[in-house]
Design a protein around this motif. Structure first.
Motif, PDB file in Angstrom:
ATOM      1  N   LYS A 253      41.187  -2.416 -50.125  1.00 46.30           N
ATOM      2  CA  LYS A 253      40.693  -1.195 -50.755  1.00 46.30           C
ATOM      3  C   LYS A 253      40.849  -1.277 -52.264  1.00 46.30           C
ATOM      4  N   ASP A 254      39.889  -0.692 -52.972  1.00 50.41           N
ATOM      5  CA  ASP A 254      39.997  -0.622 -54.429  1.00 50.41           C
ATOM      6  C   ASP A 254      40.762   0.663 -54.755  1.00 50.41           C
ATOM      7  N   LEU A 255      42.086   0.544 -54.883  1.00 59.63           N
ATOM      8  CA  LEU A 255      42.957   1.716 -55.019  1.00 59.63           C
ATOM      9  C   LEU A 255      42.912   2.291 -56.430  1.00 59.63           C
ATOM     10  N   ASP A 256      43.109   3.613 -56.519  1.00 59.31           N
ATOM     11  CA  ASP A 256      43.272   4.256 -57.820  1.00 59.31           C
ATOM     12  C   ASP A 256      44.744   4.082 -58.212  1.00 59.31           C
ATOM     13  N   VAL A 257      44.998   3.090 -59.084  1.00 58.79           N
ATOM     14  CA  VAL A 257      46.393   2.713 -59.359  1.00 58.79           C
ATOM     15  C   VAL A 257      47.155   3.812 -60.096  1.00 58.79           C
ATOM     16  N   SER A 258      46.441   4.746 -60.750  1.00 55.10           N
ATOM     17  CA  SER A 258      47.168   5.798 -61.468  1.00 55.10           C
ATOM     18  C   SER A 258      47.738   6.833 -60.497  1.00 55.10           C
ATOM     19  N   LYS A 259      47.110   6.993 -59.322  1.00 55.07           N
ATOM     20  CA  LYS A 259      47.584   8.008 -58.369  1.00 55.07           C
ATOM     21  C   LYS A 259      48.538   7.445 -57.333  1.00 55.07           C
ATOM     22  N   MET A 260      48.513   6.098 -57.144  1.00 59.88           N
ATOM     23  CA  MET A 260      49.301   5.500 -56.069  1.00 59.88           C
ATOM     24  C   MET A 260      50.803   5.779 -56.152  1.00 59.88           C
ATOM     25  N   PRO A 261      51.443   5.706 -57.360  1.00 60.47           N
ATOM     26  CA  PRO A 261      52.887   5.974 -57.382  1.00 60.47           C
ATOM     27  C   PRO A 261      53.232   7.342 -56.786  1.00 60.47           C
ATOM     28  N   TYR A 262      52.456   8.380 -57.091  1.00 60.61           N
ATOM     29  CA  TYR A 262      52.758   9.719 -56.573  1.00 60.61           C
ATOM     30  C   TYR A 262      52.592   9.768 -55.070  1.00 60.61           C
ATOM     31  N   LYS A 263      51.489   9.151 -54.575  1.00 60.69           N
ATOM     32  CA  LYS A 263      51.239   9.148 -53.134  1.00 60.69           C
ATOM     33  C   LYS A 263      52.378   8.443 -52.395  1.00 60.69           C
ATOM     34  N   LEU A 264      52.774   7.270 -52.917  1.00 66.20           N
ATOM     35  CA  LEU A 264      53.824   6.499 -52.244  1.00 66.20           C
ATOM     36  C   LEU A 264      55.171   7.212 -52.339  1.00 66.20           C
ATOM     37  N   ASN A 265      55.487   7.770 -53.533  1.00 63.07           N
ATOM     38  CA  ASN A 265      56.782   8.431 -53.704  1.00 63.07           C
ATOM     39  C   ASN A 265      56.907   9.667 -52.825  1.00 63.07           C
ATOM     40  N   SER A 266      55.765  10.283 -52.477  1.00 61.59           N
ATOM     41  CA  SER A 266      55.842  11.473 -51.647  1.00 61.59           C
ATOM     42  C   SER A 266      56.231  11.138 -50.209  1.00 61.59           C
ATOM     43  N   VAL A 267      56.058   9.887 -49.782  1.00 68.70           N
ATOM     44  CA  VAL A 267      56.476   9.526 -48.423  1.00 68.70           C
ATOM     45  C   VAL A 267      57.698   8.596 -48.403  1.00 68.70           C
ATOM     46  N   LEU A 268      58.094   8.088 -49.547  1.00 68.38           N
ATOM     47  CA  LEU A 268      59.258   7.188 -49.612  1.00 68.38           C
ATOM     48  C   LEU A 268      60.561   7.997 -49.586  1.00 68.38           C
ATOM     49  N   PRO A 269      61.664   7.417 -49.082  1.00 68.06           N
ATOM     50  CA  PRO A 269      62.957   8.110 -49.202  1.00 68.06           C
ATOM     51  C   PRO A 269      63.368   8.214 -50.679  1.00 68.06           C
TER      52      PRO A 269
END
Lengths: 348, 348
Positions: B121-137
């Protein structure tokens, strides 16, 4: 008599006289009670003997505790410390009369909390930290212990306190500072924060910066006028990216005052409040402004995890057991205060 | 064909050519496989399509994890991160091919761990940290994400690494640094530590400063000669009383090398080892000294909790997805490396 003789053998002359007098009074008292058929319970004896006053300096990670103050069914720092003292001194909780300089809230940390207790044993203060730390949990540590003046009061003798509030100002919170610092994502304007901080220094009515008289909180009769000596905003970039610390030093603090101050400063730093609001809040003081439930709004009280009781200041004479700190007040035969000294406000 | 057309519409000309070629090859391949009756499973398709390479920079508190590396029945950072990536990208673990620059041990922390994964997938790298941090411990945080050159290798492309080792040198350990720093009670001689640290800088055989070939450890065939660019002993008194940090920067590290280095430096600081021992250890290298099981002794390997992977250095070109980093080696149609490049030693 054994206690009497031991006192005379071991201690320097002045203290020996005090001790021997004390022993005399206890023995005479006991004799009197025996003659008159009054019971000599262990509690009576310990209360008579428990006249050596000690001052502990402790540090703790407050994350896993419901604050300092003893609670019936929650882990608190006081409970853990009293358990350790009881184990090491082989005594009962009630005899020690453990009190702290600042009754920190749930989740608040300390690097220089000062705790007082009384004990009838002449403790080796150099060895006590090791003994206590060996039975304390890892997140509470006794740093030092001193014998104090007999009329020392951990709250009333305090000349002031210093609190640190830690912030991580970065896009993402640093997981290595998550337990000890609040996270602010928006870049903070340090110049505006320092301007607002400078307005707080000095003597002001800090009612607007506290939970006094808020809905649900019990109203207090205490003096809301406090003197802040220093409110600094320090950048600690070499420690961690985006690390900031708000350092507040003053003669006394209202309930949650440092967390209100930190909340206001962060709202100012984010541009949500102009620095001039601080001046207005200090001018209004306990006269509620119209509307808004008697409160200025526009900021959140900063969370507990960023707060740390850094230091409590005392006159150096408190660590001299032969000193009487309050010569104008009435003392008993051990030098303990019989009258109460005017209470200072130690509410944070 | 949809993919082919979308590629042509969306992407700049150079990339579009690459993409259309890729799509072409996939479609042709699929056609070929269908004609010859070979099955086209989702795994085969994803392996073909998963050719966009991403680089994550993450930070974590390693206290509650059994290190980076995936283990069958233990919480590890890799497991938590892969779970978050699978949730956010709605894909399977095996497709991502998650790898890290430094396989940190159990209890070791990181502020600048670099992780690589592939994704179709061609990810939107500016939004990925927030998306990942919202599900990470809460103890793992994604700081940044970049698309990289297609032949980027998180381990082989690294130019060097910087580790921090934290120490509290005071009578009693600071409970607010207990999770992240080792405690040394005896006062440390910083001058002697800096003398020993200076001797380590440069290119040496660091066999004596590692667990290579130790009894129980599997013998390795890797090159024990490493270049350290910097070994600094930094005092951080304004952060916490007695706070010290050993900063080690080099082109590669043997297994547990930084913890050996820190252990030796603390033994030097405590006066248990003379600084000259370091020079002798570096001279001996992989030639075992007589006796003592082929090892210099007199120090303890520093515990994991003080260690933090601070930064991994890369050529800035790695963050340009149109670059080929290793033009002399053979690549497939996506720019992925087909030959392996000489492995660097990333063993800490």
């Amino acid at each position: 008599m054994g206690f009497y003789l031991r006192s005379l053998q071991r201690l320097p002359s002045l203290q020996a006289t005090m001790y021997s007098n004390a022993a005399n009074v206890v023995m005479t008292g006991a004799l009197g009670r025996m003659l008159y058929g009054e019971p000599i319970g262990p509690r009576w004896l310990l209360a008579r003997l428990g006249h050596l006053s000690y001052r502990l300096i402790i540090a703790y990670d407050g994350t896993d505790y419901c604050g300092w103050q003893l609670q019936p069914s929650a882990p608190t720092v006081q409970r853990a410390l009293e358990a350790a003292l009881c184990t090491v001194l082989r005594t009962e909780r009630g005899v020690l009369g453990v009190r702290a300089a600042g009754r920190t809230d749930s989740g608040v940390h300390a690097r220089g909390q000062v705790v007082q207790f009384s004990c009838n044993k002449d403790l080796d203060v150099s060895k006590m930290p090791y003994k206590l730390n060996s039975v304390l949990p890892h997140d509470i540590r006794v740093l030092r212990i001193h014998r104090t003046a007999p009329d020392f009061s951990v709250t009333c003798s305090a000349l002031g306190k210093c609190y640190h509030y830690s912030v991580t100002n970065s896009e993402v919170h640093d997981p290595l500072r998550n337990r000890y610092a609040m996270h602010v994502r928006k870049p903070l304007d340090l110049a505006a924060m320092r301007e607002a901080a400078a307005a707080m220094v000095g003597t002001h009515d800090f009612t607007q910066f506290s939970n006094i008289g808020e809905e649900g909180g019990r109203p207090r009769k205490r003096n809301p006028v406090k003197t802040l000596r220093r409110v600094d905003v320090v950048k600690l970039e070499e420690l961690a990216p985006g690390a900031l610390r708000i350092e507040v030093e003053g003669n006394g603090f209202l309930y949650k005052m440092v967390r209100h101050i930190s909340g206001v400063l962060m709202a100012v730093g984010e541009g949500r409040l102009p620095p001039a609001t601080v001046t207005r809040m200090l001018e209004v003081g306990s006269n509620a402004p119209p509307g808004c439930n008697g409160r200025y709004r526009g900021y959140n009280v900063a969370p507990a995890k960023g707060l740390c009781l850094h230091e409590v200041f005392y006159d150096p004479r408190v660590d001299d057991p032969s000193t009487i700190l309050y010569p104008d007040l009435l003392h008993d035969e051990y030098g303990r205060l019989l009258e109460s000294i005017p209470a200072s406000d130690d509410d944070e």
